[in-house]
Scaffold this motif. Sequence first.
Motif, PDB file in Angstrom:
ATOM      1  N   TRP A 137       0.855  -1.182   0.000  1.00 12.87           N
ATOM      2  CA  TRP A 137       0.000   0.000   0.000  1.00 12.87           C
ATOM      3  C   TRP A 137       0.891   1.232   0.000  1.00 12.87           C
ATOM      4  O   TRP A 137       1.668   1.455   0.914  1.00 12.87           O
ATOM      5  CB  TRP A 137      -0.907  -0.003   1.217  1.00 12.87           C
ATOM      6  CG  TRP A 137      -1.880   1.141   1.310  1.00 12.87           C
ATOM      7  CD1 TRP A 137      -1.964   2.238   0.496  1.00 12.87           C
ATOM      8  CD2 TRP A 137      -2.917   1.307   2.273  1.00 12.87           C
ATOM      9  NE1 TRP A 137      -2.991   3.059   0.892  1.00 12.87           N
ATOM     10  CE2 TRP A 137      -3.588   2.512   1.981  1.00 12.87           C
ATOM     11  CE3 TRP A 137      -3.331   0.552   3.359  1.00 12.87           C
ATOM     12  CZ2 TRP A 137      -4.667   2.976   2.731  1.00 12.87           C
ATOM     13  CZ3 TRP A 137      -4.412   1.026   4.107  1.00 12.87           C
ATOM     14  CH2 TRP A 137      -5.062   2.214   3.802  1.00 12.87           C
ATOM     15  N   SER A 138       0.750   2.030  -1.039  1.00 13.39           N
ATOM     16  CA  SER A 138       1.492   3.273  -1.161  1.00 13.39           C
ATOM     17  C   SER A 138       0.495   4.429  -1.128  1.00 13.39           C
ATOM     18  O   SER A 138      -0.545   4.374  -1.782  1.00 13.39           O
ATOM     19  CB  SER A 138       2.267   3.289  -2.486  1.00 13.39           C
ATOM     20  OG  SER A 138       2.863   4.541  -2.697  1.00 13.39           O
ATOM     21  N   SER A 139       0.818   5.457  -0.350  1.00 11.72           N
ATOM     22  CA  SER A 139      -0.055   6.636  -0.304  1.00 11.72           C
ATOM     23  C   SER A 139       0.788   7.890  -0.500  1.00 11.72           C
ATOM     24  O   SER A 139       0.966   8.688   0.418  1.00 11.72           O
ATOM     25  CB  SER A 139      -0.839   6.686   1.002  1.00 11.72           C
ATOM     26  OG  SER A 139       0.027   6.574   2.102  1.00 11.72           O
ATOM     27  N   PRO A 140       1.316   8.057  -1.700  1.00 13.52           N
ATOM     28  CA  PRO A 140       2.177   9.222  -1.955  1.00 13.52           C
ATOM     29  C   PRO A 140       1.359  10.516  -2.018  1.00 13.52           C
ATOM     30  O   PRO A 140       0.137  10.498  -2.177  1.00 13.52           O
ATOM     31  CB  PRO A 140       2.773   8.894  -3.327  1.00 13.52           C
ATOM     32  CG  PRO A 140       1.708   8.090  -3.996  1.00 13.52           C
ATOM     33  CD  PRO A 140       1.106   7.259  -2.896  1.00 13.52           C
ATOM     34  N   LYS A 141       2.048  11.622  -1.931  1.00 15.45           N
ATOM     35  CA  LYS A 141       1.430  12.940  -2.049  1.00 15.45           C
ATOM     36  C   LYS A 141       0.634  13.053  -3.355  1.00 15.45           C
ATOM     37  O   LYS A 141      -0.346  13.788  -3.449  1.00 15.45           O
ATOM     38  CB  LYS A 141       2.525  14.008  -1.989  1.00 15.45           C
ATOM     39  CG  LYS A 141       2.057  15.426  -2.040  1.00 15.45           C
ATOM     40  CD  LYS A 141       3.247  16.373  -1.925  1.00 15.45           C
ATOM     41  CE  LYS A 141       2.829  17.818  -2.032  1.00 15.45           C
ATOM     42  NZ  LYS A 141       3.977  18.716  -1.939  1.00 15.45           N
ATOM     43  N   ARG A 157     -12.594  10.159  -2.773  1.00 11.81           N
ATOM     44  CA  ARG A 157     -11.193  10.546  -2.929  1.00 11.81           C
ATOM     45  C   ARG A 157     -10.288   9.323  -2.827  1.00 11.81           C
ATOM     46  O   ARG A 157     -10.660   8.293  -2.280  1.00 11.81           O
ATOM     47  CB  ARG A 157     -10.782  11.610  -1.931  1.00 11.81           C
ATOM     48  CG  ARG A 157     -10.760  11.164  -0.494  1.00 11.81           C
ATOM     49  CD  ARG A 157     -10.388  12.346   0.394  1.00 11.81           C
ATOM     50  NE  ARG A 157     -10.552  12.050   1.789  1.00 11.81           N
ATOM     51  CZ  ARG A 157      -9.569  12.130   2.677  1.00 11.81           C
ATOM     52  NH1 ARG A 157      -8.367  12.493   2.301  1.00 11.81           N
ATOM     53  NH2 ARG A 157      -9.789  11.859   3.935  1.00 11.81           N
ATOM     54  N   CYS A 158      -9.082   9.478  -3.332  1.00 10.49           N
ATOM     55  CA  CYS A 158      -8.106   8.394  -3.352  1.00 10.49           C
ATOM     56  C   CYS A 158      -7.278   8.437  -2.071  1.00 10.49           C
ATOM     57  O   CYS A 158      -6.793   9.499  -1.671  1.00 10.49           O
ATOM     58  CB  CYS A 158      -7.211   8.539  -4.577  1.00 10.49           C
ATOM     59  SG  CYS A 158      -6.035   7.183  -4.786  1.00 10.49           S
ATOM     60  N   LEU A 159      -7.107   7.246  -1.457  1.00  8.81           N
ATOM     61  CA  LEU A 159      -6.288   7.130  -0.246  1.00  8.81           C
ATOM     62  C   LEU A 159      -4.966   6.420  -0.515  1.00  8.81           C
ATOM     63  O   LEU A 159      -4.145   6.292   0.383  1.00  8.81           O
ATOM     64  CB  LEU A 159      -7.058   6.375   0.847  1.00  8.81           C
ATOM     65  CG  LEU A 159      -8.365   6.995   1.313  1.00  8.81           C
ATOM     66  CD1 LEU A 159      -9.013   6.122   2.390  1.00  8.81           C
ATOM     67  CD2 LEU A 159      -8.166   8.410   1.822  1.00  8.81           C
ATOM     68  N   GLY A 160      -4.777   5.932  -1.740  1.00  4.56           N
ATOM     69  CA  GLY A 160      -3.520   5.265  -2.054  1.00  4.56           C
ATOM     70  C   GLY A 160      -3.695   4.203  -3.108  1.00  4.56           C
ATOM     71  O   GLY A 160      -4.755   4.069  -3.728  1.00  4.56           O
ATOM     72  N   PHE A 161      -2.620   3.441  -3.294  1.00  3.11           N
ATOM     73  CA  PHE A 161      -2.597   2.376  -4.295  1.00  3.11           C
ATOM     74  C   PHE A 161      -2.124   1.090  -3.643  1.00  3.11           C
ATOM     75  O   PHE A 161      -1.167   1.097  -2.880  1.00  3.11           O
ATOM     76  CB  PHE A 161      -1.624   2.719  -5.429  1.00  3.11           C
ATOM     77  CG  PHE A 161      -1.931   4.015  -6.110  1.00  3.11           C
ATOM     78  CD1 PHE A 161      -3.004   4.115  -6.987  1.00  3.11           C
ATOM     79  CD2 PHE A 161      -1.167   5.139  -5.877  1.00  3.11           C
ATOM     80  CE1 PHE A 161      -3.293   5.316  -7.605  1.00  3.11           C
ATOM     81  CE2 PHE A 161      -1.447   6.337  -6.497  1.00  3.11           C
ATOM     82  CZ  PHE A 161      -2.519   6.437  -7.366  1.00  3.11           C
TER      83      PHE A 161
END
Length: 187
Positions: A137-141, A157-161
Amino acid sequence: MNINEIIRGRRSIFPPQYNEKPVSKEFIKMLLENANWAPTHRLTQPWRFKIIQNEAKDRLGTFLSDTYTDITTDQDFSPFKHKKIISNCKAASAIIAICMQRDAKARIPEWEEIASTAMAVQNMWLTCTAHKVGCYWSSPKLINYMDDFFDFEEGERCLGFLYLGHYDQDEEIQSKRDAIDNKVEWL
């Protein structure tokens, strides 16, 4: 594996560790079904997922790397990070955009819907662990710019990938935790 082994065996398996073996659509459907059984206050079921595969991974990689270039100052720009963004998208068999749909009536605090979505992701992560599929799980800016890539519903909204991929299991991936006794107060 029993539940204790699955929980304690959960690890971040990063895209550079993935091999070429594709993650099946059936497995992804199972992940999503398990995610759907996460706890949810007032049954808001806020989790939303967008599955990115094949050419869409390349489009996402291009979008993310271009956005990184656009929002990063020259002094902070990292060619390594720019390349890593693209290579992570290419290395993954599939990428799941983790999104949260805010309850339109705002019946519960937003943090609870974020927590429910995180629990849905934990269900997916534990499923991957049980089936020896790597995920991360990546949650970049950059998630703050995903409304330029996806068509979000109002309040979504997106919280990550969540990057997915099979990996060679030749070496055990170690992790450690401090003793739980240091984090608990019995009253």
